[in-house]
Write an enzyme that holds these catalytic residues in place. Structure first.
Site, PDB file in Angstrom:
ATOM      1  N   GLY A 183       0.778  -1.224   0.000  1.00  0.00           N
ATOM      2  CA  GLY A 183       0.000   0.000   0.000  1.00  0.00           C
ATOM      3  C   GLY A 183       0.812   1.278   0.000  1.00  0.00           C
ATOM      4  O   GLY A 183       0.258   2.364   0.115  1.00  0.00           O
ATOM      5  N   GLN A 184       2.130   1.153  -0.152  1.00  0.00           N
ATOM      6  CA  GLN A 184       2.951   2.355  -0.151  1.00  0.00           C
ATOM      7  C   GLN A 184       2.542   3.260  -1.306  1.00  0.00           C
ATOM      8  O   GLN A 184       2.211   2.797  -2.392  1.00  0.00           O
ATOM      9  CB  GLN A 184       4.439   2.007  -0.297  1.00  0.00           C
ATOM     10  CG  GLN A 184       4.987   1.198   0.839  1.00  0.00           C
ATOM     11  CD  GLN A 184       4.851  -0.298   0.615  1.00  0.00           C
ATOM     12  OE1 GLN A 184       4.171  -0.762  -0.283  1.00  0.00           O
ATOM     13  NE2 GLN A 184       5.495  -1.064   1.464  1.00  0.00           N
ATOM     14  N   ARG A 185       2.566   4.547  -1.086  1.00  0.00           N
ATOM     15  CA  ARG A 185       2.186   5.506  -2.132  1.00  0.00           C
ATOM     16  C   ARG A 185       2.974   5.294  -3.415  1.00  0.00           C
ATOM     17  O   ARG A 185       2.440   5.443  -4.503  1.00  0.00           O
ATOM     18  CB  ARG A 185       2.368   6.935  -1.642  1.00  0.00           C
ATOM     19  CG  ARG A 185       1.315   7.382  -0.679  1.00  0.00           C
ATOM     20  CD  ARG A 185       1.401   8.886  -0.442  1.00  0.00           C
ATOM     21  NE  ARG A 185       0.566   9.277   0.671  1.00  0.00           N
ATOM     22  CZ  ARG A 185      -0.732   9.500   0.572  1.00  0.00           C
ATOM     23  NH1 ARG A 185      -1.342   9.368  -0.571  1.00  0.00           N
ATOM     24  NH2 ARG A 185      -1.424   9.859   1.641  1.00  0.00           N
ATOM     25  N   LEU A 232       3.859   2.644  -4.785  1.00  0.00           N
ATOM     26  CA  LEU A 232       3.397   1.467  -5.533  1.00  0.00           C
ATOM     27  C   LEU A 232       1.976   1.605  -6.068  1.00  0.00           C
ATOM     28  O   LEU A 232       1.551   0.829  -6.913  1.00  0.00           O
ATOM     29  CB  LEU A 232       3.460   0.219  -4.640  1.00  0.00           C
ATOM     30  CG  LEU A 232       4.839  -0.201  -4.159  1.00  0.00           C
ATOM     31  CD1 LEU A 232       4.716  -1.371  -3.197  1.00  0.00           C
ATOM     32  CD2 LEU A 232       5.725  -0.568  -5.324  1.00  0.00           C
TER      33      LEU A 232
END
Length: 76
Positions: free
Chosen positions: A28-30, A32
């Site tokens: 969920g990293q920005r 990605l």
């Protein structure tokens, strides 16, 4: 810390039918999030997992899921 993306493929057979289940943990990293749509092509279902202990990110998760669903519906 480096972003992690993992995949799991499960093939199952029953007396009635067989199916192949691909499971993607795309993170969920920005950094990605722009890649998420690459994994939705020919997808019949989506399981959206949220860490409910991280209350600061709940609204962010809601906004991102709504944006993905709107994008999917508008592409039909």
């Amino acid at each position: 810390m480096q972003p992690i993306m993992s995949t799991l493929t499960v093939t199952a057979w029953t007396a009635v039918c067989s199916f192949k289940l691909n499971i993607w943990d795309v993170g969920g990293q920005r950094s990605l999030r722009s890649y998420w749509r690459n994994y939705f092509e020919s997808t019949d279902g989506l399981i959206w997992v949220v860490d409910s202990a991280d209350r600061r990110r709940l609204e962010d998760c809601k906004v991102e899921l709504e944006a993905l669903l709107v994008e999917e519906v508008s592409s039909l």
